[in-house]
Write a protein that holds these residues in place. Structure first.
Motif, PDB file in Angstrom:
ATOM      1  N   ASP A  99      96.091  74.539 -15.178  1.00 45.84           N
ATOM      2  CA  ASP A  99      96.700  75.805 -14.736  1.00 45.84           C
ATOM      3  C   ASP A  99      97.485  75.710 -13.426  1.00 45.84           C
ATOM      4  OD1 ASP A  99      97.414  78.563 -13.961  1.00 45.84           O
ATOM      5  OD2 ASP A  99      95.849  79.600 -14.648  1.00 45.84           O
ATOM      6  N   HIS A 101      98.764  77.562 -11.120  1.00 47.99           N
ATOM      7  CA  HIS A 101      99.394  78.975 -10.502  1.00 47.99           C
ATOM      8  C   HIS A 101      98.948  78.746  -8.852  1.00 47.99           C
ATOM      9  CE1 HIS A 101      94.859  80.774 -10.915  1.00 47.99           C
ATOM     10  NE2 HIS A 101      94.985  80.273  -9.856  1.00 47.99           N
ATOM     11  N   SER A 132      99.900  83.352 -15.565  1.00 47.81           N
ATOM     12  CA  SER A 132     100.222  84.646 -15.771  1.00 47.81           C
ATOM     13  C   SER A 132     100.298  85.519 -14.557  1.00 47.81           C
ATOM     14  CB  SER A 132      98.995  85.109 -16.485  1.00 47.81           C
ATOM     15  OG  SER A 132      97.900  85.123 -15.897  1.00 47.81           O
ATOM     16  N   CYS A 133      99.706  85.075 -13.501  1.00 47.14           N
ATOM     17  CA  CYS A 133      99.661  86.023 -12.345  1.00 47.14           C
ATOM     18  C   CYS A 133     100.324  85.277 -10.987  1.00 47.14           C
ATOM     19  CB  CYS A 133      98.441  86.317 -11.826  1.00 47.14           C
ATOM     20  SG  CYS A 133      97.386  87.285 -13.409  1.00 47.14           S
ATOM     21  N   SER A 148     108.064  87.710 -17.077  1.00 50.67           N
ATOM     22  CA  SER A 148     108.094  86.950 -18.550  1.00 50.67           C
ATOM     23  C   SER A 148     109.054  86.066 -18.827  1.00 50.67           C
ATOM     24  CB  SER A 148     107.627  88.023 -19.687  1.00 50.67           C
ATOM     25  OG  SER A 148     108.750  89.028 -19.622  1.00 50.67           O
ATOM     26  N   LEU A 151     108.965  82.777 -17.344  1.00 49.66           N
ATOM     27  CA  LEU A 151     107.777  81.904 -18.236  1.00 49.66           C
ATOM     28  C   LEU A 151     108.765  81.493 -19.423  1.00 49.66           C
ATOM     29  CD1 LEU A 151     104.625  83.623 -17.460  1.00 49.66           C
ATOM     30  CD2 LEU A 151     105.768  82.011 -16.133  1.00 49.66           C
ATOM     31  N   LEU A 163      99.209  80.230 -21.960  1.00 42.31           N
ATOM     32  CA  LEU A 163      99.206  81.230 -20.657  1.00 42.31           C
ATOM     33  C   LEU A 163      97.891  81.019 -20.079  1.00 42.31           C
ATOM     34  CD1 LEU A 163     100.979  83.518 -19.515  1.00 42.31           C
ATOM     35  CD2 LEU A 163      99.561  85.011 -20.687  1.00 42.31           C
ATOM     36  N   VAL A 166      94.307  84.962 -17.027  1.00 37.60           N
ATOM     37  CA  VAL A 166      94.792  86.256 -16.840  1.00 37.60           C
ATOM     38  C   VAL A 166      93.650  86.896 -15.808  1.00 37.60           C
ATOM     39  CG1 VAL A 166      95.204  88.618 -17.818  1.00 37.60           C
ATOM     40  CG2 VAL A 166      95.621  86.311 -19.347  1.00 37.60           C
ATOM     41  N   LEU A 179     102.629  92.807 -17.292  1.00 35.19           N
ATOM     42  CA  LEU A 179     101.569  91.769 -17.703  1.00 35.19           C
ATOM     43  C   LEU A 179     101.525  91.798 -19.398  1.00 35.19           C
ATOM     44  CD1 LEU A 179      99.273  89.829 -17.098  1.00 35.19           C
ATOM     45  CD2 LEU A 179      97.970  91.822 -16.620  1.00 35.19           C
ATOM     46  N   LYS A 182     104.034  89.505 -20.942  1.00 36.78           N
ATOM     47  CA  LYS A 182     103.472  88.030 -20.891  1.00 36.78           C
ATOM     48  C   LYS A 182     102.514  87.671 -22.065  1.00 36.78           C
ATOM     49  CE  LYS A 182     104.223  87.470 -16.076  1.00 36.78           C
ATOM     50  NZ  LYS A 182     103.459  87.574 -14.437  1.00 36.78           N
ATOM     51  N   LEU A 183     101.511  88.635 -22.231  1.00 35.08           N
ATOM     52  CA  LEU A 183     100.819  88.398 -23.048  1.00 35.08           C
ATOM     53  C   LEU A 183     101.267  88.249 -24.458  1.00 35.08           C
ATOM     54  CD1 LEU A 183      97.774  90.938 -22.037  1.00 35.08           C
ATOM     55  CD2 LEU A 183      97.743  88.537 -21.997  1.00 35.08           C
ATOM     56  N   ILE A 191      95.554  81.736 -24.875  1.00 34.20           N
ATOM     57  CA  ILE A 191      95.641  82.591 -23.490  1.00 34.20           C
ATOM     58  C   ILE A 191      94.203  82.397 -22.872  1.00 34.20           C
ATOM     59  CG2 ILE A 191      96.032  85.031 -22.645  1.00 34.20           C
ATOM     60  CD1 ILE A 191      97.673  85.668 -24.979  1.00 34.20           C
TER      61      ILE A 191
END
Length: 573
Positions: A99, A101, A132-133, A148, A151, A163, A166, A179, A182-183, A191
């Motif tokens: 990830d 991020h 996601s964040c 979104s 992404l 993803l 979260v 959010l 994105k989901l 996810i």
């Protein structure tokens, strides 16, 4: 249909490679079987008795599937992706789910592309989760914003797997539009979750987002509830967050297939000294888990939870990602095969023919120049005069904190007063947009007796976080980080005592892993000499700015109460 492959599988023709005289781990039945493993075209084509064009005698050693890390942040190793990969592959890890991020919160899509390109150039199964964040929350200043539609630009790129964790669980359960976009975008992908302490009906709502797993469990009770609601539990053993001992009691005969391993954040020193997923397996065995079950957690359980096809087992049709182990207790990795090719032996990575991942000069200019601090002064690090202050308290081996208060009645708070109460000043300095934001708080339990420690690794927005007693030392440490464009700096009595430059997005070094590990060891010794009691002081500090982890945290905008989900003042009265 490949008739040649079928004939090799049936033993009518020689396989490309046969690993003979080994004790193969059957992860499905939790057994060890003495048999040959036949490989062709990078795939296991048969188990039993085979002849090959090439044959390797394992001399009775254990043959296991390649290990899988279910959740990690490459940036936490503080070195280039290639150096990290060489280390973990040599320890038996052949599959990672990364990830990005951390770098995404600094560099946005440019940072993600940098890690993706580097990861795909190496001999492992590299799976990247799009974060996601970004920003992690609206409560601090980030270097990027990824919606979104941003992404969506990368969702079909080679290597993109799903993803990322979260973390904004309140946004999920309250139906935050951006959010949920994105989901919904990733509804057909894996996810990842991040929901510390979330329970009951709020957990029910969170899981409606299609979230599959969680690495934030810290108690057996929490793990059991989440399993009962369909989640997979990643037993995390990072450099700071060490949950293995607390979670193993939750494992039983009925639910053991719902557990897998993850490292999340591991420092270079621990990668060198302790290891990677192999270390988690050994520690699990030491704490009472059956060795074959521990290997299962690191292989087929991970593959099943993550939805990785043809990975995690020694069986026909599965990838020939294999680890040769000398003894189940010592778990000494002797050889590592990726797609049937030897990539590491006796702890040493065998270089592949590809050149090291290169980045363009334009991208290099961005990634190597990420520290942009506004005007800051010594006064930013001086406590306001008052009687009672809010305090963030450290909890050993956890990134959650407690919230308390302390009385400091002097007109000017001295270092001596802070030391007597085991306190230090803690500040976050914004470093992306030159806002000049500086937030000040108090931290209990670090043990620092003199000087200051600053780092540009501060989850998840990665502003600069600095802990200290003297305002001059705190200011100097931050200014030195600006000078070296990211890193860890220790100052004392007006001097820079030790430092590690992390010029890649302020998160990663361009030096070899062993050199970074040595420097971390030196920094740690200096920190301990100044009174710090925490084994991992730098990573511990880095989590104090994460406003999605209870109870009290600090961002560049101020102290944040996760329970109240709002900013709270430093001064109580």
């Amino acid at each position: 249909m490949n008739l040649d492959l079928l004939n090799k599988a049936r033993g009518k023709k020689k396989a490309d490679l046969v690993l003979k005289n080994g004790k193969a781990v059957d992860v499905f039945n939790e057994q060890i079987k003495k048999l040959d493993v036949a490989i062709a075209n990078g795939v296991i084509i048969g188990i039993g008795s085979y002849k090959g064009q090439e044959e390797i005698d394992l001399q009775g050693k254990v043959l296991a599937p390649g290990f899988i890390d279910g959740h990690l942040h490459l940036e936490s190793a503080m070195t280039k992706v290639r150096d990290f990969a060489q280390q973990v592959i040599s320890l038996g890890t052949t599959t990672v789910v990364a990830d990005p991020h951390e770098i995404a919160n600094v560099m946005g899509l440019e940072g993600i592309r940098y890690l993706l390109e580097a990861g795909l150039s190496l001999p492992w199964n590299f799976n990247l989760l799009l974060p996601s964040c970004v920003p992690a929350t609206k409560f601090d200043t980030s270097g990027a914003i990824l919606k979104s539609e941003d992404l969506e630009e990368l969702i079909t790129a080679n290597g993109v797997f799903g993803l990322g964790e979260v973390m904004n669980f309140t946004g999920v359960i309250n139906g935050e539009k951006s959010l949920w976009e994105k989901l919904n975008l990733f509804k057909d992908y894996f996810i990842d979750g991040h929901a510390p302490g979330l329970t009951a009906k709020d957990l029910n709502a969170y899981l409606l987002g299609g979230i599959k797993a969680d690495h934030e469990c810290t108690t057996s009770q929490e793990a059991i509830e989440k399993i009962s609601k369909g989640m997979y539990i990643m037993i995390r053993e990072g450099s700071v967050t060490r949950d293995l001992k607390r979670l193993l009691p939750a494992v039983n005969e009925q639910n053991s297939n719902r557990f897998l391993f993850a490292t999340d954040d591991r420092h270079p020193r621990d990668l060198v000294k302790e290891g990677h997923i192999n270390f988690l397996i050994k520690k699990a065995i030491k704490n009472g888990l059956n060795p074959l079950q521990a290997i299962k957690f690191a292989t087929i359980n991970s593959a099943t939870a993550l939805g990785l096809e043809n990975t995690g087992a020694i069986a026909p049709g599965y990838k020939a990602d294999l680890v040769v182990i000398d003894g189940l207790k010592e778990l000494k990795v002797k050889q590592v095969f990726k797609d049937g090719k030897l990539v590491a032996e006796d702890g040493k990575f065998i270089l592949d023919s590809k050149e090291e991942h290169q980045i363009s000069e334009i991208k290099k200019q961005k990634i190597y120049n990420s520290i942009n601090i506004g005007k800051i002064e010594k006064s930013d690090f001086i406590l306001p005069v008052s009687n009672k202050y809010r305090v963030m308290e450290l909890i050993k081996d956890q990134i959650i904190t407690k919230q308390s208060t302390v009385k400091l009645t002097s007109q000017q708070i001295s270092s001596k007063q802070l030391i007597e109460k085991n306190l230090v000043k803690l500040a976050v300095v914004e470093r992306h947009q030159k806002t000049g934001n500086v937030a000040l708080g108090l931290l209990k339990g670090l043990g620092l007796q003199t000087g200051a420690i600053a780092t540009s690794i501060a989850h998840d927005s990665h502003n600069i976080i600095v802990a200290g007693l003297d305002a001059k030392d705190m200011l100097l440490a931050v200014k030195e980080i600006e000078k070296i464009q990211g890193g860890i700096v220790i100052t004392n009595k007006g001097q820079v005592v030790e430092q590690l430059a992390l010029p890649i997005a302020g998160l990663m070094s361009d030096k070899p892993l062993l050199k970074v590990a040595e420097k971390i060891t030196s920094l740690r010794k200096v920190a301990h000499s100044l009174g710090v009691t925490y084994q991992e002081p730098f990573m511990t500090l880095s989590f104090m700015s994460l406003p999605v982890i209870p109870e009290l945290k600090i961002t560049d905008k101020g102290l944040f109460s996760v329970e109240e989900f709002q900013f709270v003042p430093l001064v109580v009265e």
